[in-house]
Design a protein around this motif. Structure first.
Motif, PDB file in Angstrom:
ATOM      1  N   GLY A 107       0.824  -1.192   0.000  1.00 37.00           N
ATOM      2  CA  GLY A 107       0.000   0.000   0.000  1.00 37.00           C
ATOM      3  C   GLY A 107       0.860   1.244   0.000  1.00 37.00           C
ATOM      4  O   GLY A 107       2.036   1.223  -0.383  1.00 37.00           O
ATOM      5  N   PRO A 108       0.325   2.322   0.478  1.00 40.48           N
ATOM      6  CA  PRO A 108       1.042   3.593   0.452  1.00 40.48           C
ATOM      7  C   PRO A 108       2.181   3.649   1.465  1.00 40.48           C
ATOM      8  O   PRO A 108       2.249   2.852   2.399  1.00 40.48           O
ATOM      9  N   MET A 109       3.079   4.606   1.243  1.00 41.17           N
ATOM     10  CA  MET A 109       4.129   4.914   2.212  1.00 41.17           C
ATOM     11  C   MET A 109       3.848   6.294   2.790  1.00 41.17           C
ATOM     12  O   MET A 109       3.215   7.130   2.153  1.00 41.17           O
ATOM     13  N   PHE A 110       4.325   6.496   4.016  1.00 46.04           N
ATOM     14  CA  PHE A 110       4.181   7.820   4.608  1.00 46.04           C
ATOM     15  C   PHE A 110       5.377   8.100   5.503  1.00 46.04           C
ATOM     16  O   PHE A 110       6.130   7.197   5.883  1.00 46.04           O
ATOM     17  N   VAL A 111       5.564   9.370   5.788  1.00 44.87           N
ATOM     18  CA  VAL A 111       6.709   9.823   6.582  1.00 44.87           C
ATOM     19  C   VAL A 111       6.200  10.423   7.886  1.00 44.87           C
ATOM     20  O   VAL A 111       5.203  11.148   7.903  1.00 44.87           O
ATOM     21  N   ALA A 112       6.864  10.061   8.990  1.00 49.33           N
ATOM     22  CA  ALA A 112       6.578  10.661  10.289  1.00 49.33           C
ATOM     23  C   ALA A 112       7.909  11.093  10.885  1.00 49.33           C
ATOM     24  O   ALA A 112       8.750  10.252  11.226  1.00 49.33           O
ATOM     25  N   GLY A 113       8.135  12.395  10.967  1.00 51.53           N
ATOM     26  CA  GLY A 113       9.428  12.887  11.439  1.00 51.53           C
ATOM     27  C   GLY A 113      10.511  12.499  10.447  1.00 51.53           C
ATOM     28  O   GLY A 113      10.401  12.764   9.237  1.00 51.53           O
ATOM     29  N   SER A 114      11.543  11.863  10.934  1.00 52.48           N
ATOM     30  CA  SER A 114      12.659  11.453  10.074  1.00 52.48           C
ATOM     31  C   SER A 114      12.520   9.993   9.632  1.00 52.48           C
ATOM     32  O   SER A 114      13.418   9.455   8.991  1.00 52.48           O
ATOM     33  N   SER A 115      11.405   9.337  10.001  1.00 51.60           N
ATOM     34  CA  SER A 115      11.215   7.926   9.673  1.00 51.60           C
ATOM     35  C   SER A 115      10.163   7.778   8.583  1.00 51.60           C
ATOM     36  O   SER A 115       9.262   8.611   8.426  1.00 51.60           O
ATOM     37  N   SER A 116      10.293   6.683   7.856  1.00 50.37           N
ATOM     38  CA  SER A 116       9.285   6.392   6.836  1.00 50.37           C
ATOM     39  C   SER A 116       8.690   5.016   7.116  1.00 50.37           C
ATOM     40  O   SER A 116       9.322   4.149   7.724  1.00 50.37           O
ATOM     41  N   TYR A 117       7.499   4.824   6.639  1.00 51.34           N
ATOM     42  CA  TYR A 117       6.753   3.608   6.920  1.00 51.34           C
ATOM     43  C   TYR A 117       6.056   3.102   5.669  1.00 51.34           C
ATOM     44  O   TYR A 117       5.553   3.889   4.859  1.00 51.34           O
TER      45      TYR A 117
END
Length: 834
Positions: free
Chosen positions: A282-292
């Protein structure tokens, strides 16, 4: 517990029993780390203990129906609650109000901490939270007003301290509101939180933010084809070379989806080839300096109806302090089943390993399912306001067995009556059932006292039940019920109930033994299209009944046969709803509108009934003779609905009170030859507003009336022809809706009047007086000896109060008071005269 000293008189009030059903709504139940279950029962928050199958208390404070509850910490965070001395509970209602409660583990005391500021404009539909540590938590609430609020809650360090609450974010969702929420810490120690929400647009919305707020949309997950009903994040799971959390979602499309949110060190910008893997991802997203990276992990198909709840198995502690999240989840559906799902060890494919509830043809579907903190029990709440509990009693393998849980009405309880000897309470409710509660003898020395349970559900009706009365006098147990129809129905105890009652009364069954020799009806069946409950005779073999049902044409009448059962321990929900019906023996006709009140005289010869009325011709009271069930009198006096009636304890008079603000006293005489002479002795305007309640002095011809005008007045019958007002009690803070007078000793000069109010509160007044030389009562002395603790009382108007009949009252210092109310509760109190 409430107590108050009044000169020589000191009174202590204790809760003995609370029977209540669960509001029929999703997200209403929460199982706490303290091993207590919270649920909404009308506008009260009820607390039940699964270990003893009893409701411990109800928390008053909400003015509207409670929609959702949430423990901090709940079962999911039990591993963080090992050293917590105080646990907290959030409850949200249909007005948008959220209240925070504090529960102290050591002294088992409850405290109303605060009402959350900035309430939602419309009803709260879901509350979900996350324990950041033992000292603080973050929780989110959503409402049908289209907003989601996120709050940070810091618990006090000391018992005298205050909770600190701050709103960190308000998210506007739009016209399609969210009905499910879940919070989690994103893996990778980023300090970021993930907030998942789902609702009416069939999508899962992921937001990312910090404890200080700043929640921003991260991505949307599509796949479900109907409303999202439930969401739950797992705790972080350590995989091979990666750390991830799992999000499970359920929907009205009957499917369950598991989503994997994996932590990546850096954003992978390489273009992937178009392959099957790229579609699953599925999609990717960024939170702060991390990606998921979000990917679809699994689709679970197994339920045949809407899946209302999904929940990960609570984590367990291994090696002292290491937390382990089992890959196991629980789902509950409107198809009347709960399922436990686990991945196969070899293939990793998620499969259904346990299914419970499919045989409960009476459950009408489940609104939610919950794990216990130790994951050895699962609890569902159903469409009928009922709970269903299964416990894993297996040693080497799973073996889930149903357990006893509290039960009760899921709508306002309109009336209650004690059995003749006080063996049980009968209640009637707007949930269209009548129920019988009785104390069941303790089984072990660990239990201090008998626990009350529902032991029968004698009537399951097609109309809201407004009134019930138990036939007094000798013979089999019988009762009359009146509902929103023009007919009163008479029910007679079957043999299966008498045998069950003999177990409940600890072998004190000399009267029951005599009855069992005469009663030939074993139980009752409910016909599919009718309201009548048909008898099942004990001498008819099952083969002949089954054969007769299947002979000839197939009809809608071929519903499953009820099987009357003799219970040696309290029955569970499935048994109550199907195996404890009483047969209907007679119908009483005559009234022009739906029945409103009933009463029986103390000798068991007459039943009086009234119906809703707007005119004098309809407001008449009908007298019916017990046994022949013939109408033997029509009493005319009032112009509006008669709200309550009561015979004096020597059965010489019938007291009638009405919405027309008047009371009437009729003299009743047995003329023999199946005839009754009745005469209106007096009709008098007594209050400025509707008179709701009345009660006679047990040992005299004095009576009390209670009204919407917030007053209680004491009257006396003088010279068998006139009524004299003795006194008016000091004005109450709320309308008086219920009264019950009990005498102590064999003297009529001392008694106690229980007063129930529209606010749900109950007070106990001492009435003492002296008689003059000619036998007339002087002005009595009235003192309020105890105001019941609000945590013991109802959270809505009290419908009825009644004292337990007992031959031991002259010698006993402890007597019992039963009450019922609009908060769906039936309650029993011990009144201890110290």
């Amino acid at each position: 517990m409430g107590s108050k000293s009044d000169g020589m008189q000191q009174v202590k009030v204790e809760r003995v029993f609370i029977g209540a059903g669960c509001n029929r709504i999703v997200n209403n139940v929460s199982w706490g780390a303290c091993d207590l279950v919270a649920f909404g029962s009308q506008n009260a928050v009820a607390i039940l203990c699964p270990k003893i199958a009893q409701i411990l208390t109800t928390l008053p404070g909400h003015k509207a129906s409670v929609n959702c509850t949430y423990w901090l910490p709940n079962a999911k965070f039990a591993y963080k609650a090992v050293e917590m001395e105080r646990h907290y509970l959030l409850s949200g209602d249909a007005d948008g109000v959220i209240i925070l409660w504090e529960y102290t583990i050591l002294d088992k005391k409850w405290r109303h901490v605060l009402q959350v500021p900035q309430p939602h404009i419309k009803g709260v539909t879901c509350i979900s939270g996350i324990m950041m540590s033992q000292k603080d938590a973050v929780f989110a609430s959503t409402s049908s007003d289209g907003t989601v609020n996120v709050w940070e809650l810091v618990f006090p360090c000391t018992s005298e301290g205050d909770c600190k609450l701050s709103c960190v974010e308000t998210l506007s969702i739009g016209s399609k509101s969210m009905v499910a929420l879940s919070l989690a810490e994103l893996p990778g120690n980023s300090g970021h939180l993930a907030l998942a929400m789902g609702g009416l647009d069939n999508k899962i919305h992921l937001y990312c933010g910090q404890r200080t707020g700043k929640f921003v949309p991260a991505c949307q997950l599509k796949g479900h084809t109907d409303w999202i009903r439930s969401l739950d994040f797992s705790l972080p799971i350590l995989g091979i070379g990666e750390t991830f959390i799992l999000l499970v979602t359920s929907s009205q499309d009957k499917g369950i989806r598991i989503w994997k949110i994996a932590f990546r060190d850096s954003l992978d910008t390489k273009k992937e080839e178009i392959s099957l893997a790229s579609y699953i991802k599925g999609p990717m997203f960024v939170a702060g300096s991390s990606s998921y990276q979000v990917s679809m992990e699994s689709l679970l198909i197994g339920h045949d109806d809407w899946v209302y709840s999904v929940e990960w198995q609570p984590p367990s502690i291994i090696n002292g302090n290491e937390c382990y999240q089992p890959q196991s989840l629980l789902s509950a559906s409107m198809d009347k089943t709960m399922m436990i799902w686990k991945p196969e060890k070899t293939t990793g494919i998620w499969i259904n390993v346990v299914t419970v509830g499919e045989l409960s043809h009476c459950a009408l579907g489940f609104y939610g399912g919950h794990w216990s903190p130790k994951a050895d029990s699962i609890l569902a709440h159903g469409y009928g306001g009922s709970f269903h509990l299964w416990k894993d009693v297996g040693v080497a393998s799973d073996d889930w067995k149903p357990q006893k849980v509290p039960s009760g009405h899921f709508a306002a309880v309109s009336d209650i009556a004690w059995a003749r000897q006080g063996e049980y309470i009968l209640s009637g409710s707007h949930d269209q059932t009548s129920r019988i509660y009785a104390p069941w003898p303790k089984k072990s020395c660990l239990e201090n006292e008998d626990n009350w349970h529902e032991i029968a559900r004698p009537q399951v009706h097609g109309h809201d039940i407004n009134c019930v009365t138990i036939i007094q006098g000798k013979g089999n147990h019988r009762f009359v019920s009146g509902a929103e129809e023009k007919v009163a129905r008479v029910f007679e105890a079957p043999l299966s109930f008498l045998r069950t009652l003999s177990h409940a009364t600890s072998g004190d069954s000399s009267l029951l033994d005599d009855l069992q020799a005469e009663v030939q009806i074993l139980g009752a069946n409910m016909s599919a299209l009718g309201l009548s409950q048909k008898p099942i005779y004990s001498q008819v073999s099952p083969e002949t009944t089954n054969r007769s049902n299947t002979d000839g044409l197939d009809t809608l009448e071929t519903v499953p046969e009820a099987v009357p059962v003799e219970f040696t321990e309290p029955p569970i929900e499935e048994q109550l709803a199907w195996n404890t019906l009483w047969p209907e023996s007679h119908k009483l006709y005559g009234h022009g509108n739906e029945l409103y009140s009933l009463c029986c005289d103390h000798s068991g010869k007459l039943v009086a009934s009234s119906c809703k009325a707007q005119s004098a011709s309809v407001a008449e009271v009908w007298l019916c003779q017990v046994g022949s069930w013939k109408s033997v009198g029509r009493l005319h006096s009032h112009s509006l609905t008669v709200t309550q009636m009561e015979f004096s304890h020597d059965d010489k008079y019938l007291l009638v009170v009405s919405r027309d603000r008047h009371f009437s006293v009729f003299s009743i005489k047995d003329a023999g030859a199946d005839e009754i002479n009745h005469e209106l002795m007096v009709r008098q305007e007594a209050h400025k507003r509707i008179i709701w309640a009345c009660s006679w002095n047990p040992f005299g011809h004095e009576f009390a009336t209670g009204s919407r005008d917030k007053t209680v007045k004491i009257w006396a019958v003088e010279n068998a022809s006139t009524i004299k007002q003795l006194m008016t009690l000091p004005s109450f803070k709320s309308s008086v809706t219920a009264l019950s007078w009990v005498g102590l000793g064999r003297q009529s000069n001392h008694g106690f009047l229980a007063v129930g109010m529209e606010s749900g509160l109950i007070e106990l007044w001492s009435l003492s007086c002296e008689r003059s030389d000619n036998g007339n009562l002087m002005v009595p002395n009235a003192t309020c000896v105890v105001q019941f603790d609000p945590f013991l009382c109802h959270a809505s108007p009290v419908s009825r109060l009644t004292w337990r009949p007992s031959e031991k009252i002259p010698d006993s210092k402890v007597i019992q008071l039963a009450s019922c109310g609009a908060d769906h509760c039936v309650r029993v109190f011990n009144i201890d005269f110290l």
